[in-house]
Design a protein around this motif. Structure first.
Motif, PDB file in Angstrom:
ATOM      1  N   ASN A 108       0.881  -1.356  -0.060  1.00  0.00           N
ATOM      2  CA  ASN A 108      -0.081   0.140  -0.029  1.00  0.00           C
ATOM      3  C   ASN A 108       0.896   1.237   0.015  1.00  0.00           C
ATOM      4  O   ASN A 108       0.445   2.325   0.216  1.00  0.00           O
ATOM      5  CB  ASN A 108      -0.953   0.037   1.382  1.00  0.00           C
ATOM      6  N   ASN A 109       2.375   1.269  -0.314  1.00  0.00           N
ATOM      7  CA  ASN A 109       3.147   2.510  -0.491  1.00  0.00           C
ATOM      8  C   ASN A 109       3.174   2.967   0.901  1.00  0.00           C
ATOM      9  O   ASN A 109       3.329   4.080   1.066  1.00  0.00           O
ATOM     10  CB  ASN A 109       2.742   3.274  -1.577  1.00  0.00           C
ATOM     11  N   TRP A 110       2.842   2.083   1.912  1.00  0.00           N
ATOM     12  CA  TRP A 110       3.104   2.812   3.459  1.00  0.00           C
ATOM     13  C   TRP A 110       4.213   2.037   4.090  1.00  0.00           C
ATOM     14  O   TRP A 110       4.377   1.009   3.890  1.00  0.00           O
ATOM     15  CB  TRP A 110       1.842   2.598   4.122  1.00  0.00           C
ATOM     16  N   ASN A 111       5.072   3.009   4.670  1.00  0.00           N
ATOM     17  CA  ASN A 111       6.213   2.449   5.476  1.00  0.00           C
ATOM     18  C   ASN A 111       5.953   2.765   7.024  1.00  0.00           C
ATOM     19  O   ASN A 111       5.486   3.824   7.423  1.00  0.00           O
ATOM     20  CB  ASN A 111       7.655   3.141   5.273  1.00  0.00           C
ATOM     21  N   PRO A 112       6.292   2.001   7.889  1.00  0.00           N
ATOM     22  CA  PRO A 112       6.246   2.120   9.483  1.00  0.00           C
ATOM     23  C   PRO A 112       7.343   3.415   9.731  1.00  0.00           C
ATOM     24  O   PRO A 112       8.235   3.576   8.884  1.00  0.00           O
ATOM     25  CB  PRO A 112       6.460   1.101   9.935  1.00  0.00           C
ATOM     26  N   PRO A 113       6.893   4.221  10.542  1.00  0.00           N
ATOM     27  CA  PRO A 113       7.843   5.525  10.917  1.00  0.00           C
ATOM     28  C   PRO A 113       9.303   5.163  11.357  1.00  0.00           C
ATOM     29  O   PRO A 113       9.772   6.268  11.768  1.00  0.00           O
ATOM     30  CB  PRO A 113       6.934   6.106  11.973  1.00  0.00           C
ATOM     31  N   GLY A 114       9.436   4.052  11.913  1.00  0.00           N
ATOM     32  CA  GLY A 114      10.791   3.800  12.291  1.00  0.00           C
ATOM     33  C   GLY A 114      11.186   4.177  13.902  1.00  0.00           C
ATOM     34  O   GLY A 114      12.052   4.113  14.204  1.00  0.00           O
ATOM     35  N   LYS A 115       9.988   3.935  14.434  1.00  0.00           N
ATOM     36  CA  LYS A 115       9.832   4.222  15.878  1.00  0.00           C
ATOM     37  C   LYS A 115      10.346   3.072  16.565  1.00  0.00           C
ATOM     38  O   LYS A 115      10.708   3.161  17.836  1.00  0.00           O
ATOM     39  CB  LYS A 115       8.550   4.898  16.512  1.00  0.00           C
ATOM     40  N   ASN A 116      10.072   1.995  16.206  1.00  0.00           N
ATOM     41  CA  ASN A 116      10.582   0.595  16.872  1.00  0.00           C
ATOM     42  C   ASN A 116       9.950   0.645  18.186  1.00  0.00           C
ATOM     43  O   ASN A 116      10.805   0.189  19.232  1.00  0.00           O
ATOM     44  CB  ASN A 116      12.196   0.595  16.845  1.00  0.00           C
ATOM     45  N   CYS A 117       8.945   1.064  18.519  1.00  0.00           N
ATOM     46  CA  CYS A 117       7.958   1.008  19.831  1.00  0.00           C
ATOM     47  C   CYS A 117       7.620  -0.437  20.099  1.00  0.00           C
ATOM     48  O   CYS A 117       7.335  -0.384  21.460  1.00  0.00           O
ATOM     49  CB  CYS A 117       7.111   1.819  19.616  1.00  0.00           C
ATOM     50  N   GLY A 118       7.509  -1.142  19.226  1.00  0.00           N
ATOM     51  CA  GLY A 118       7.144  -2.531  19.660  1.00  0.00           C
ATOM     52  C   GLY A 118       5.636  -2.852  19.746  1.00  0.00           C
ATOM     53  O   GLY A 118       5.069  -3.850  19.922  1.00  0.00           O
ATOM     54  N   ALA A 119       4.643  -1.625  19.458  1.00  0.00           N
ATOM     55  CA  ALA A 119       3.107  -1.650  19.883  1.00  0.00           C
ATOM     56  C   ALA A 119       2.779  -2.568  18.736  1.00  0.00           C
ATOM     57  O   ALA A 119       1.535  -3.066  19.415  1.00  0.00           O
ATOM     58  CB  ALA A 119       2.719  -0.324  19.678  1.00  0.00           C
ATOM     59  N   CYS A 120       3.186  -2.976  17.693  1.00  0.00           N
ATOM     60  CA  CYS A 120       2.656  -3.851  16.635  1.00  0.00           C
ATOM     61  C   CYS A 120       2.848  -5.462  17.235  1.00  0.00           C
ATOM     62  O   CYS A 120       2.410  -6.261  16.500  1.00  0.00           O
ATOM     63  CB  CYS A 120       3.180  -3.477  15.380  1.00  0.00           C
ATOM     64  N   SER A 140       5.899  -6.782  17.032  1.00  0.00           N
ATOM     65  CA  SER A 140       7.064  -6.931  16.653  1.00  0.00           C
ATOM     66  C   SER A 140       8.181  -6.079  17.540  1.00  0.00           C
ATOM     67  O   SER A 140       7.923  -4.987  17.880  1.00  0.00           O
ATOM     68  CB  SER A 140       7.392  -6.571  15.334  1.00  0.00           C
ATOM     69  N   GLN A 141       9.610  -6.664  17.453  1.00  0.00           N
ATOM     70  CA  GLN A 141      10.613  -5.724  18.129  1.00  0.00           C
ATOM     71  C   GLN A 141      10.872  -4.334  17.445  1.00  0.00           C
ATOM     72  O   GLN A 141      11.151  -3.324  17.984  1.00  0.00           O
ATOM     73  CB  GLN A 141      11.505  -6.389  18.489  1.00  0.00           C
ATOM     74  N   THR A 142      10.984  -4.359  16.129  1.00  0.00           N
ATOM     75  CA  THR A 142      11.320  -3.129  15.409  1.00  0.00           C
ATOM     76  C   THR A 142      10.381  -3.148  14.002  1.00  0.00           C
ATOM     77  O   THR A 142       9.610  -4.172  13.824  1.00  0.00           O
ATOM     78  CB  THR A 142      12.772  -3.506  14.838  1.00  0.00           C
ATOM     79  N   CYS A 143      10.364  -1.882  13.598  1.00  0.00           N
ATOM     80  CA  CYS A 143       9.814  -1.803  12.275  1.00  0.00           C
ATOM     81  C   CYS A 143      10.169  -2.702  11.337  1.00  0.00           C
ATOM     82  O   CYS A 143       9.202  -3.245  10.551  1.00  0.00           O
ATOM     83  CB  CYS A 143       9.881  -0.065  11.898  1.00  0.00           C
ATOM     84  N   SER A 144      11.456  -2.896  11.080  1.00  0.00           N
ATOM     85  CA  SER A 144      11.734  -3.886  10.000  1.00  0.00           C
ATOM     86  C   SER A 144      11.368  -5.405  10.257  1.00  0.00           C
ATOM     87  O   SER A 144      10.956  -5.848   9.336  1.00  0.00           O
ATOM     88  CB  SER A 144      13.360  -3.819   9.778  1.00  0.00           C
ATOM     89  N   ASP A 145      11.305  -5.849  11.786  1.00  0.00           N
ATOM     90  CA  ASP A 145      10.645  -7.054  11.986  1.00  0.00           C
ATOM     91  C   ASP A 145       9.153  -7.084  11.665  1.00  0.00           C
ATOM     92  O   ASP A 145       8.551  -8.078  10.872  1.00  0.00           O
ATOM     93  CB  ASP A 145      10.694  -7.347  13.402  1.00  0.00           C
ATOM     94  N   PHE A 146       8.563  -5.800  11.587  1.00  0.00           N
ATOM     95  CA  PHE A 146       7.143  -5.717  11.352  1.00  0.00           C
ATOM     96  C   PHE A 146       6.732  -5.763   9.759  1.00  0.00           C
ATOM     97  O   PHE A 146       6.093  -6.594   9.414  1.00  0.00           O
ATOM     98  CB  PHE A 146       6.635  -4.446  11.940  1.00  0.00           C
ATOM     99  N   VAL A 147       7.771  -5.015   9.263  1.00  0.00           N
ATOM    100  CA  VAL A 147       7.832  -5.371   7.496  1.00  0.00           C
ATOM    101  C   VAL A 147       7.879  -6.962   7.149  1.00  0.00           C
ATOM    102  O   VAL A 147       7.298  -7.531   6.329  1.00  0.00           O
ATOM    103  CB  VAL A 147       8.665  -4.572   7.158  1.00  0.00           C
ATOM    104  N   SER A 148       8.722  -7.620   7.816  1.00  0.00           N
ATOM    105  CA  SER A 148       9.050  -8.831   7.469  1.00  0.00           C
ATOM    106  C   SER A 148       7.695  -9.818   7.695  1.00  0.00           C
ATOM    107  O   SER A 148       7.416 -10.542   7.045  1.00  0.00           O
ATOM    108  CB  SER A 148      10.082  -9.653   8.227  1.00  0.00           C
ATOM    109  N   ARG A 149       7.098  -9.624   8.799  1.00  0.00           N
ATOM    110  CA  ARG A 149       6.121 -10.169   9.068  1.00  0.00           C
ATOM    111  C   ARG A 149       4.996  -9.956   8.280  1.00  0.00           C
ATOM    112  O   ARG A 149       4.009 -10.746   7.843  1.00  0.00           O
ATOM    113  CB  ARG A 149       5.650  -9.913  10.513  1.00  0.00           C
TER     114      ARG A 149
END
Ligand code: SF4
Length: 222
Positions: free
Chosen positions: A3-15, A17-26
């Protein structure tokens, strides 16, 4: 990126996942959805992010929960809300730690594996079968879904025998009182086989298009 959307790189874990890049992989492996990141939910309205039929089915689930659950468990204890799964998931997510956390590394427990054992930490008498979503070899924390006991008869499982329940995550459907961040409350896991209220500390609440996403920790059956 979806959807052309990228997480903001805050790595807050609220999703979850431990980091935004883990979230993208999942996301890419279908293990999570965009609206698990609260920043996506904030930036996108319900109409843009969730299919209309999905909104209807989520509303039906909440209505069904209110009609199904009385707010009093089988022992007569009142509870505030029911914990339901995220959309299209089989159960609320459970984060467990085996009594011997080193087994996660020793047995190479990983995503897709089946684990069996009893949640002896919080005091549940029922043996569970759990499908692993992720496993951390350092902490020993296993993120998983509860699946029916019949699954364990059809495939090999890692029998860890006994575990602590570190956390639950799912959608809270309010019966008496909504979850309040930072407070200890009674709730009923929607798929609890013994029908007993549990108590937990509410340590995350996010309003999302799919409902109120909560994380509950220090879980006990009291
Ligand atoms: S919730 Fe969003 S911002 Fe936070 S780690 Fe997950 S993807 Fe990144």
């Amino acid at each position: 990126m979806m959807n052309n959307w990228n997480p903001p790189g805050k790595n807050c874990g609220a999703c979850g996942s431990q980091t935004c890049s883990d979230f993208v992989s999942r996301l890419e492996t279908g293990l999570t959805e965009l609206d698990m990141c609260p920043f996506y939910s904030i930036e996108n309205t319900v109409e843009k992010t969730v299919r209309p039929e999905k909104i209807v089915s989520l509303k039906n689930l909440a209505i069904q929960a209110r009609n199904t659950y009385s707010g009093v468990d089988v022992a007569g204890k009142e509870y505030d809300f029911v914990l339901l799964p995220f959309p299209d998931e089989p159960s609320a997510r459970k984060f467990i730690v085996p009594f011997r956390a080193d087994l996660v590394e020793k047995w190479d427990i990983k995503k897709g594996d089946l684990v069996t054992g009893r949640p002896a930490g919080p005091g549940c008498p029922v043996y569970h079968a759990l499908r692993v979503l992720s496993a951390n070899p350092v902490t020993g924390v296993i993120e998983c879904h509860t699946v029916g006991p019949m699954v364990a008869r059809k495939e090999d499982a890692h029998d860890i025998q006994a575990y602590h329940v570190h956390a639950f995550e799912g959608i809270a459907s309010t019966i008496k009182r909504p979850p309040v961040f930072g407070t200890r409350q009674y709730f009923l896991p929607g798929n609890c086989m013994i029908g007993l209220a549990h108590t937990a500390l509410v340590n995350m609440c996010f309003q999302k298009p799919s409902g109120l996403h909560v994380r509950l920790e220090d879980i006990r059956i009291l």
